[in-house]
Motif scaffolding. Sequence first.
Motif, PDB file in Angstrom:
ATOM      1  N   MET A  87       0.921  -1.147   0.208  1.00 12.09           N
ATOM      2  CA  MET A  87       0.005   0.001   0.206  1.00 12.09           C
ATOM      3  C   MET A  87       0.756   1.295  -0.132  1.00 12.09           C
ATOM      4  O   MET A  87       0.408   2.358  -0.772  1.00 12.09           O
ATOM      5  CB  MET A  87      -0.973  -0.180   1.177  1.00 12.09           C
ATOM      6  N   PHE A  88       1.944   1.203   0.609  1.00  6.12           N
ATOM      7  CA  PHE A  88       2.805   2.322   0.855  1.00  6.12           C
ATOM      8  C   PHE A  88       3.500   2.343  -0.492  1.00  6.12           C
ATOM      9  O   PHE A  88       3.734   3.575  -0.945  1.00  6.12           O
ATOM     10  CB  PHE A  88       3.886   2.157   2.118  1.00  6.12           C
ATOM     11  N   LYS A  89       4.145   1.473  -0.789  1.00  7.88           N
ATOM     12  CA  LYS A  89       4.870   1.368  -2.071  1.00  7.88           C
ATOM     13  C   LYS A  89       4.157   1.880  -3.503  1.00  7.88           C
ATOM     14  O   LYS A  89       4.569   2.738  -4.059  1.00  7.88           O
ATOM     15  CB  LYS A  89       5.461  -0.020  -2.555  1.00  7.88           C
ATOM     16  N   ILE A  90       2.860   1.386  -3.407  1.00  6.74           N
ATOM     17  CA  ILE A  90       2.136   1.846  -4.643  1.00  6.74           C
ATOM     18  C   ILE A  90       1.694   3.257  -4.592  1.00  6.74           C
ATOM     19  O   ILE A  90       2.114   3.988  -5.480  1.00  6.74           O
ATOM     20  CB  ILE A  90       0.782   0.875  -4.660  1.00  6.74           C
ATOM     21  N   ALA A  91       1.357   3.786  -3.490  1.00  4.52           N
ATOM     22  CA  ALA A  91       1.137   5.247  -3.265  1.00  4.52           C
ATOM     23  C   ALA A  91       2.437   6.210  -3.483  1.00  4.52           C
ATOM     24  O   ALA A  91       2.220   7.116  -3.992  1.00  4.52           O
ATOM     25  CB  ALA A  91       0.446   5.645  -1.882  1.00  4.52           C
ATOM     26  N   TYR A  92       3.613   5.712  -2.861  1.00  2.06           N
ATOM     27  CA  TYR A  92       4.830   6.335  -3.225  1.00  2.06           C
ATOM     28  C   TYR A  92       5.170   6.584  -4.518  1.00  2.06           C
ATOM     29  O   TYR A  92       5.588   7.298  -5.019  1.00  2.06           O
ATOM     30  CB  TYR A  92       5.875   5.650  -2.200  1.00  2.06           C
ATOM     31  N   GLY A  93       4.883   5.413  -5.054  1.00  3.09           N
ATOM     32  CA  GLY A  93       5.053   5.323  -6.675  1.00  3.09           C
ATOM     33  C   GLY A  93       4.682   6.076  -7.568  1.00  3.09           C
ATOM     34  O   GLY A  93       5.272   6.928  -8.507  1.00  3.09           O
ATOM     35  N   VAL A  94       3.205   6.648  -7.279  1.00  8.07           N
ATOM     36  CA  VAL A  94       2.587   7.460  -8.289  1.00  8.07           C
ATOM     37  C   VAL A  94       2.970   8.788  -7.801  1.00  8.07           C
ATOM     38  O   VAL A  94       2.519   9.877  -8.408  1.00  8.07           O
ATOM     39  CB  VAL A  94       0.761   7.334  -8.208  1.00  8.07           C
ATOM     40  N   SER A  95       3.504   9.162  -6.809  1.00  9.60           N
ATOM     41  CA  SER A  95       3.888  10.474  -6.237  1.00  9.60           C
ATOM     42  C   SER A  95       5.577  10.798  -6.542  1.00  9.60           C
ATOM     43  O   SER A  95       5.721  11.904  -6.184  1.00  9.60           O
ATOM     44  CB  SER A  95       3.974  10.294  -4.696  1.00  9.60           C
ATOM     45  N   MET A 425      -5.368   3.042  -3.731  1.00  8.59           N
ATOM     46  CA  MET A 425      -4.455   3.465  -2.898  1.00  8.59           C
ATOM     47  C   MET A 425      -4.664   4.955  -2.745  1.00  8.59           C
ATOM     48  O   MET A 425      -4.265   5.530  -1.681  1.00  8.59           O
ATOM     49  CB  MET A 425      -3.201   3.028  -3.209  1.00  8.59           C
ATOM     50  N   LEU A 426      -4.904   5.640  -3.998  1.00  7.87           N
ATOM     51  CA  LEU A 426      -5.087   7.101  -3.804  1.00  7.87           C
ATOM     52  C   LEU A 426      -6.378   7.437  -3.134  1.00  7.87           C
ATOM     53  O   LEU A 426      -6.369   8.262  -2.133  1.00  7.87           O
ATOM     54  CB  LEU A 426      -5.285   7.570  -5.319  1.00  7.87           C
ATOM     55  N   GLY A 427      -7.168   6.377  -3.378  1.00  3.56           N
ATOM     56  CA  GLY A 427      -8.536   6.813  -2.585  1.00  3.56           C
ATOM     57  C   GLY A 427      -8.244   6.547  -1.125  1.00  3.56           C
ATOM     58  O   GLY A 427      -8.835   7.281  -0.313  1.00  3.56           O
ATOM     59  N   TYR A 428      -7.757   5.424  -0.946  1.00  5.47           N
ATOM     60  CA  TYR A 428      -7.455   4.885   0.787  1.00  5.47           C
ATOM     61  C   TYR A 428      -6.605   6.092   1.334  1.00  5.47           C
ATOM     62  O   TYR A 428      -6.923   6.357   2.734  1.00  5.47           O
ATOM     63  CB  TYR A 428      -6.678   3.675   0.507  1.00  5.47           C
ATOM     64  N   TRP A 429      -5.445   6.359   0.615  1.00 11.70           N
ATOM     65  CA  TRP A 429      -4.515   7.496   1.389  1.00 11.70           C
ATOM     66  C   TRP A 429      -5.231   8.683   1.528  1.00 11.70           C
ATOM     67  O   TRP A 429      -5.062   9.464   2.580  1.00 11.70           O
ATOM     68  CB  TRP A 429      -3.122   7.334   0.818  1.00 11.70           C
ATOM     69  N   ASN A 430      -6.028   9.245   0.361  1.00  7.67           N
ATOM     70  CA  ASN A 430      -6.892  10.342   0.673  1.00  7.67           C
ATOM     71  C   ASN A 430      -7.659  10.249   2.189  1.00  7.67           C
ATOM     72  O   ASN A 430      -7.671  11.222   2.760  1.00  7.67           O
ATOM     73  CB  ASN A 430      -7.943  10.470  -0.223  1.00  7.67           C
ATOM     74  N   LEU A 431      -8.222   9.363   2.280  1.00  7.49           N
ATOM     75  CA  LEU A 431      -9.284   9.005   3.573  1.00  7.49           C
ATOM     76  C   LEU A 431      -8.272   9.010   4.803  1.00  7.49           C
ATOM     77  O   LEU A 431      -8.760   9.684   5.918  1.00  7.49           O
ATOM     78  CB  LEU A 431     -10.057   7.636   3.404  1.00  7.49           C
ATOM     79  N   HIS A 432      -7.232   8.409   4.615  1.00 14.03           N
ATOM     80  CA  HIS A 432      -6.198   8.526   5.889  1.00 14.03           C
ATOM     81  C   HIS A 432      -5.889   9.840   6.177  1.00 14.03           C
ATOM     82  O   HIS A 432      -5.708  10.361   7.459  1.00 14.03           O
ATOM     83  CB  HIS A 432      -5.061   7.502   5.817  1.00 14.03           C
ATOM     84  N   ILE A 433      -5.581  10.555   5.135  1.00 10.29           N
ATOM     85  CA  ILE A 433      -5.044  12.026   5.294  1.00 10.29           C
ATOM     86  C   ILE A 433      -6.437  12.831   5.911  1.00 10.29           C
ATOM     87  O   ILE A 433      -6.148  13.630   6.665  1.00 10.29           O
ATOM     88  CB  ILE A 433      -4.678  12.660   4.070  1.00 10.29           C
ATOM     89  N   ILE A 434      -7.515  12.548   5.261  1.00  8.17           N
ATOM     90  CA  ILE A 434      -8.700  13.226   6.046  1.00  8.17           C
ATOM     91  C   ILE A 434      -8.790  13.121   7.265  1.00  8.17           C
ATOM     92  O   ILE A 434      -9.213  13.984   8.180  1.00  8.17           O
ATOM     93  CB  ILE A 434      -9.955  12.770   5.315  1.00  8.17           C
ATOM     94  N   TRP A 435      -8.605  11.929   7.626  1.00  2.89           N
ATOM     95  CA  TRP A 435      -8.546  11.365   9.247  1.00  2.89           C
ATOM     96  C   TRP A 435      -7.684  12.064   9.975  1.00  2.89           C
ATOM     97  O   TRP A 435      -7.915  12.525  11.081  1.00  2.89           O
ATOM     98  CB  TRP A 435      -8.687   9.702   9.150  1.00  2.89           C
TER      99      TRP A 435
END
Length: 637
Positions: A87-95, A425-435
């Motif tokens: 999850m971290f690797k995929i989100a880091y990759g698109v960033s 993962m973009l949707g998931y991390w968006n929610l975590h940042i909102i939290w």
Amino acid sequence: MVLQYLKKLYTLETLDTRFVVPATSPPKEALEQTRIDPANPLPANHGNITSNGAPASKSGPGPEPPKWKTTEFYVYFAVIFTSVVFMFKIAYGVSKESHPSYSKFGPLLSDGWIPGRKVDNSDAQYASFRNNIPYMAIVVILHPLLRKLYDSFWRSSTYTQVRSNSQLSHGLTANAAADARMEQRISFDLYFALAFLFVLHGVSAFKVLLIFRLNYLIATAIPKQYVPAATWTFNIATLFANELGRGYPLAGAVRFLIPSPAEGDATLVGWAKALDGYGGLIPRWEVLFNITVLRLISFNLDHYWSLSQRGGSPLEKKQLDPSNLSERDRVSISAKLSDYSFRNYIAYALYSPLYLAGPILTFNDYISQLRYRAPSITTQRTLMYGIRFLLTLLTMEVVLHFIYAVAISKAQPTWQVYSPAQLSMLGYWNLHIIWLKLLIPWRFFRLWALLDGIDPPENMVRCMSNNYSALAFWRGWHRSFNRWIVRYIYIPLGGSTSGPWGKVRSIANFLAVFTFVALWHDINLRLLMWGWLVTLFVLPEIIATMLFPKRKWEHRPNTYRWICGIGATGNILMMMAANLVGFAVGLDGLKGLVEGIVGSFGGLVFLVVACGALFTGAQVMFEIREDELRHGIRMKC
């Protein structure tokens, strides 16, 4: 040693003693029984009492034996560990800068403090908090120091006179001392809050005070039977008026009153514009006023209910110790009629540590804690809460420096360039940042209140990823708001009752509640849709609990647990969808995400794998709650 300290740091008692002390128990005795043992980070079982004060069911089965060291859970741990890494690797990759979409979202990034990394500070709501952390930290340090300085000039003589009067009985002396403490704190709260208000909002502070005055007149100057309806009408109308009037700029008001100004009137418009320029540190006061509306309603309704009390004080009837009231009694037992004064009302509504974002404290609870310091506040617990806050803030900084999910979604990307896994993962991390962006300010302001000797409720109970029930999720997300809704909306509407018609009524009440919650957050269609989606997504859970009652599966607990895991997986997906619509990408963005995930065979395969990972996570969540039950804690979230 470090591991033991971390366990102690992340106990429920460190977060908020309300989670381990029954709401109906006198806190001094209950806290004595739930002292944290470093070798046993959860409190000892104190009679199998639920965290909301209700006795646990004696007829039903107790908690099951621990499963942490079983083969089944070793598999779950392996799946979860692998999933988190990917999850971290995929989100880091698109960033990364090498990603094709970087040219779109790159301009939204800012310089970061971690070497070689930009920071995603593109969320305006969190950026306003993040950029002002150093200044707010200074205020948090100055506020308690100024109170001590104020007390050094005034408190000593007041308390000496109360305690030295030998003609008074011990009880009367204690009551007089408590009244003196309240008066002392109210005076400082009022003076500091008024200064704080003018620094924050400048000339607009007068607009805030005018709204306060009108609301107070509703509580005290109209016939009693009309107070609830008038209170709700006025405050909901205020929400709409603030939004439509955009804070009522004085220049706009002059133009409205004088549509075709003459030469002299034009000068008046110029003066109005000049005054609008003195807007303080936060000129848009109306954006933050929603949280204040809740306190205005709390004061009016607490005062209204106090007028119905007859036959003496409930404290005397129940023979309660006012210095050792349970949390439920602090909230439900009305203050003295003399306490509902305009001075106390202003001090409560503008209480500086909680003014900007909460958590929400009811008027009755505020007055009670002014008289008697809450036993839950200790130096050690406050220190540990502060350390936990700093670790949360550091976590957010790391996420914003390595995962640019918010900037990507704000850049209106072409969703087709992302794989199903990347979209998820973009949707998931968006929610975590909102939290996290909500959690951090709430804990900051609660920490400020704790340092000042006031203990408001903790707003976030569990990590966002430790939720599988839509009903439980909303009890634990913005918890003080949820408790406020239960006291002032849900119970007056009738609450929930048993039976099929009771369930229908509960759903109708949920719809009314979430419609108000959506409008309270912001008056727009997207959040209204979010409120209705939440209500819609609660239905499957209610229906499933009716079709699969736990009592019928007592002899097949594992089968029941796996069935619940399947339902929990669906619940998690629906909760993610509803919150993405309401707080992140909107309905169109969600549509693009979903089409990208399910629009191909590879996407469907990924969805199945993701559901399997969510299923394992749900099983761990179940076991966490079973572990709490083994220690006598039954939480509703």
